[in-house]
Design a protein around this motif. Structure first.
Motif, PDB file in Angstrom:
ATOM      1  N   TYR A 131       0.832  -1.201   0.000  1.00 37.38           N
ATOM      2  CA  TYR A 131       0.000   0.000   0.000  1.00 37.38           C
ATOM      3  C   TYR A 131       0.861   1.243   0.000  1.00 37.38           C
ATOM      4  CZ  TYR A 131       0.716   0.789   5.081  1.00 37.38           C
ATOM      5  OH  TYR A 131       1.252   1.029   6.326  1.00 37.38           O
ATOM      6  N   CYS A 132       0.270   2.329  -0.468  1.00 37.33           N
ATOM      7  CA  CYS A 132       0.934   3.632  -0.356  1.00 37.33           C
ATOM      8  C   CYS A 132      -0.099   4.677   0.024  1.00 37.33           C
ATOM      9  CB  CYS A 132       1.679   4.004  -1.636  1.00 37.33           C
ATOM     10  SG  CYS A 132       0.653   4.335  -3.067  1.00 37.33           S
ATOM     11  N   VAL A 133       0.400   5.738   0.638  1.00 37.91           N
ATOM     12  CA  VAL A 133      -0.436   6.848   1.076  1.00 37.91           C
ATOM     13  C   VAL A 133      -0.046   8.082   0.276  1.00 37.91           C
ATOM     14  CG1 VAL A 133      -1.096   8.334   3.005  1.00 37.91           C
ATOM     15  CG2 VAL A 133      -0.669   5.882   3.395  1.00 37.91           C
ATOM     16  N   PHE A 134      -1.047   8.714  -0.320  1.00 35.45           N
ATOM     17  CA  PHE A 134      -0.833   9.931  -1.097  1.00 35.45           C
ATOM     18  C   PHE A 134      -1.239  11.155  -0.269  1.00 35.45           C
ATOM     19  CE2 PHE A 134      -1.648   6.582  -4.156  1.00 35.45           C
ATOM     20  CZ  PHE A 134      -0.742   6.830  -5.184  1.00 35.45           C
ATOM     21  N   ASP A 135      -0.400  12.157  -0.264  1.00 37.10           N
ATOM     22  CA  ASP A 135      -0.753  13.482   0.224  1.00 37.10           C
ATOM     23  C   ASP A 135      -1.317  14.227  -0.974  1.00 37.10           C
ATOM     24  OD1 ASP A 135      -0.781  16.201   0.816  1.00 37.10           O
ATOM     25  OD2 ASP A 135       1.084  16.161   1.956  1.00 37.10           O
ATOM     26  N   THR A 136      -2.649  14.325  -1.056  1.00 34.42           N
ATOM     27  CA  THR A 136      -3.272  14.895  -2.251  1.00 34.42           C
ATOM     28  C   THR A 136      -3.178  16.414  -2.301  1.00 34.42           C
ATOM     29  OG1 THR A 136      -5.446  14.889  -1.159  1.00 34.42           O
ATOM     30  CG2 THR A 136      -4.865  12.954  -2.472  1.00 34.42           C
ATOM     31  N   LEU A 137      -2.867  17.040  -1.189  1.00 33.88           N
ATOM     32  CA  LEU A 137      -2.717  18.496  -1.175  1.00 33.88           C
ATOM     33  C   LEU A 137      -1.390  18.908  -1.802  1.00 33.88           C
ATOM     34  CD1 LEU A 137      -4.013  21.172  -0.265  1.00 33.88           C
ATOM     35  CD2 LEU A 137      -2.801  20.924   1.918  1.00 33.88           C
ATOM     36  N   HIS A 138      -0.329  18.143  -1.497  1.00 25.68           N
ATOM     37  CA  HIS A 138       1.006  18.463  -2.012  1.00 25.68           C
ATOM     38  C   HIS A 138       1.435  17.533  -3.140  1.00 25.68           C
ATOM     39  CE1 HIS A 138       0.962  20.029   2.206  1.00 25.68           C
ATOM     40  NE2 HIS A 138       1.469  21.076   1.595  1.00 25.68           N
ATOM     41  N   HIS A 139       0.528  16.652  -3.560  1.00 18.74           N
ATOM     42  CA  HIS A 139       0.767  15.756  -4.707  1.00 18.74           C
ATOM     43  C   HIS A 139       2.037  14.935  -4.529  1.00 18.74           C
ATOM     44  CE1 HIS A 139      -2.464  17.918  -6.708  1.00 18.74           C
ATOM     45  NE2 HIS A 139      -1.832  19.048  -6.452  1.00 18.74           N
ATOM     46  N   LYS A 140       2.110  14.235  -3.403  1.00 18.59           N
ATOM     47  CA  LYS A 140       3.274  13.391  -3.165  1.00 18.59           C
ATOM     48  C   LYS A 140       2.873  12.129  -2.420  1.00 18.59           C
ATOM     49  CE  LYS A 140       4.766  15.598   1.163  1.00 18.59           C
ATOM     50  NZ  LYS A 140       5.882  16.309   1.841  1.00 18.59           N
ATOM     51  N   ILE A 141       3.736  11.112  -2.513  1.00 20.34           N
ATOM     52  CA  ILE A 141       3.535   9.850  -1.802  1.00 20.34           C
ATOM     53  C   ILE A 141       4.332   9.912  -0.509  1.00 20.34           C
ATOM     54  CG2 ILE A 141       3.839   7.351  -1.899  1.00 20.34           C
ATOM     55  CD1 ILE A 141       3.786   7.673  -5.001  1.00 20.34           C
ATOM     56  N   THR A 142       3.680   9.685   0.601  1.00 18.16           N
ATOM     57  CA  THR A 142       4.351   9.824   1.896  1.00 18.16           C
ATOM     58  C   THR A 142       4.786   8.492   2.490  1.00 18.16           C
ATOM     59  OG1 THR A 142       2.220   9.778   3.053  1.00 18.16           O
ATOM     60  CG2 THR A 142       3.092  11.948   2.420  1.00 18.16           C
ATOM     61  N   THR A 143       4.087   7.410   2.120  1.00 22.02           N
ATOM     62  CA  THR A 143       4.362   6.105   2.724  1.00 22.02           C
ATOM     63  C   THR A 143       4.205   5.013   1.684  1.00 22.02           C
ATOM     64  OG1 THR A 143       3.436   6.862   4.833  1.00 22.02           O
ATOM     65  CG2 THR A 143       3.688   4.488   4.553  1.00 22.02           C
ATOM     66  N   VAL A 144       5.079   4.022   1.722  1.00 22.95           N
ATOM     67  CA  VAL A 144       4.867   2.797   0.943  1.00 22.95           C
ATOM     68  C   VAL A 144       5.317   1.628   1.799  1.00 22.95           C
ATOM     69  CG1 VAL A 144       7.122   2.917  -0.212  1.00 22.95           C
ATOM     70  CG2 VAL A 144       5.272   1.588  -1.232  1.00 22.95           C
ATOM     71  N   LYS A 145       4.539   0.537   1.761  1.00 22.29           N
ATOM     72  CA  LYS A 145       4.858  -0.613   2.596  1.00 22.29           C
ATOM     73  C   LYS A 145       4.345  -1.888   1.932  1.00 22.29           C
ATOM     74  CE  LYS A 145       4.305  -2.403   7.333  1.00 22.29           C
ATOM     75  NZ  LYS A 145       3.718  -2.138   8.673  1.00 22.29           N
ATOM     76  N   THR A 146       5.083  -2.973   2.102  1.00 24.58           N
ATOM     77  CA  THR A 146       4.682  -4.288   1.597  1.00 24.58           C
ATOM     78  C   THR A 146       4.545  -5.252   2.764  1.00 24.58           C
ATOM     79  OG1 THR A 146       5.755  -3.962  -0.547  1.00 24.58           O
ATOM     80  CG2 THR A 146       5.339  -6.234   0.129  1.00 24.58           C
ATOM     81  N   VAL A 147       3.475  -6.026   2.768  1.00 28.75           N
ATOM     82  CA  VAL A 147       3.212  -7.015   3.812  1.00 28.75           C
ATOM     83  C   VAL A 147       3.169  -8.396   3.163  1.00 28.75           C
ATOM     84  CG1 VAL A 147       1.578  -7.824   5.547  1.00 28.75           C
ATOM     85  CG2 VAL A 147       1.908  -5.358   5.192  1.00 28.75           C
ATOM     86  N   ASP A 148       4.025  -9.298   3.639  1.00 29.10           N
ATOM     87  CA  ASP A 148       4.128 -10.655   3.105  1.00 29.10           C
ATOM     88  C   ASP A 148       3.545 -11.631   4.126  1.00 29.10           C
ATOM     89  OD1 ASP A 148       4.807 -13.112   2.080  1.00 29.10           O
ATOM     90  OD2 ASP A 148       6.958 -12.719   1.947  1.00 29.10           O
ATOM     91  N   PHE A 149       2.467 -12.308   3.759  1.00 34.32           N
ATOM     92  CA  PHE A 149       1.795 -13.207   4.700  1.00 34.32           C
ATOM     93  C   PHE A 149       2.632 -14.434   5.053  1.00 34.32           C
ATOM     94  CE2 PHE A 149      -2.585 -11.659   3.037  1.00 34.32           C
ATOM     95  CZ  PHE A 149      -2.461 -10.515   3.800  1.00 34.32           C
ATOM     96  N   SER A 150       3.651 -14.752   4.258  1.00 37.57           N
ATOM     97  CA  SER A 150       4.475 -15.927   4.563  1.00 37.57           C
ATOM     98  C   SER A 150       5.248 -15.755   5.859  1.00 37.57           C
ATOM     99  CB  SER A 150       5.444 -16.218   3.414  1.00 37.57           C
ATOM    100  OG  SER A 150       6.434 -15.209   3.310  1.00 37.57           O
TER     101      SER A 150
END
Length: 272
Positions: free
Chosen positions: A26-45
């Motif tokens: 998942y990633c989180v967008f700051d739509t006011l400043h048009h930037k991505i603030t967070t990205v993360k991957t979760v592996d169930f294994s």
């Protein structure tokens, strides 16, 4: 959130969640400043074994503050190979299942849907993960959802504008990859292949090239997804195809602060 919500209630945050049965990113967008603030991957294994996919998602959501935040918009991206592209002229919404029966095993209980690629006069018909959608409805209330291939193909068609040569792209993850061939905003070929070895990988690329009368000495192969120039898959491609490179993602990278590797891996997610 209601469309008519007061502007003071807006969070100026958007969540994009790319889901599979084995984990999610998942990633989180700051739509006011048009930037991505967070990205993360979760592996169930890495999780203790549970009884269902929904249990894995529940465990992942339990302690993740970002996933429990409030967002103005949430988009879920379904990542599977249960899809096919249908030209608008041949598309009938009443027969979605019939389009898929030739390239995947379908059941009467399956739920079918589609994404319209409005600029390109076609639809992507697919089977979403309904069990995951149902879990996420409880979490977010309302969200939009699409298929990964819809975003991928749309972006690659955009890149092919006014380019008359055939462009060959491969998008990889750890268990499958997509081959996409485009020419001046026309989709010539799309297919998804499961693989286990680097030999599987190059076989499908060369077989596709042969079927499309593409000479490995001439066409340019561009790679993206979970790939780097140091990987065995890249080296294998380089042995058999003269012109190989990673996709140029400099324009995408100019819009965020993440590395080239991250931008290649999350090419779809970052543009959702």
């Amino acid at each position: 959130m209601s469309i008519n919500a007061n502007i003071t209630e807006k969070k100026y945050k958007k969540l994009a969640l790319q889901v599979t049965l084995n984990g999610f990113s998942y990633c989180v967008f700051d739509t006011l400043h048009h930037k991505i603030t967070t990205v993360k991957t979760v592996d169930f294994s890495t999780f203790a074994k549970t009884n269902s996919v929904e249990d894995y998602y529940a465990k992942a959501f339990l302690d993740d503050q970002e996933l429990n935040a409030i967002y103005d918009d949430v988009v879920i991206i379904h990542d599977n190979n249960l899809n096919t592209f249908v030209p608008k002229a041949l598309f009938d919404q009443d027969y979605l299942g019939s389009y898929l029966q030739y390239n995947t095993k379908v059941f009467e209980t399956d739920f079918f849907t589609h994404d319209a690629l409005l600029n390109y006069e076609m639809n992507n018909v697919y089977i979403p993960y309904i069990n995951i959608n149902n879990y996420l409805i409880d979490q977010f209330g309302h969200f939009d959802y699409r298929h990964t291939a819809s975003i991928l193909v749309e972006k690659l068609l955009d890149l092919s504008k006014n380019k008359d040569e055939k462009k060959v792209f491969v998008h990889l993850n750890t268990t499958k990859f997509e081959i996409i061939v485009v020419q001046n905003q026309q989709l010539l070929f799309f297919n998804s292949f499961e693989y286990q070895t680097k030999e599987d990988f190059i076989y499908y690329i060369l077989f596709t090239a042969e079927q499309l009368n593409l000479n490995p000495e001439n066409f340019h192969l561009q790679l993206m997804g979970e790939i780097s120039e140091d990987s065995a898959l890249y080296e294998m491609a380089f042995q058999y195809v003269r012109n190989v490179s990673l996709l140029d993602i400099s324009n995408l990278q100019n819009q965020n602060s993440f590395s080239t590797v991250q931008n290649l891996k999350h090419f779809i997610l970052f543009q959702s």
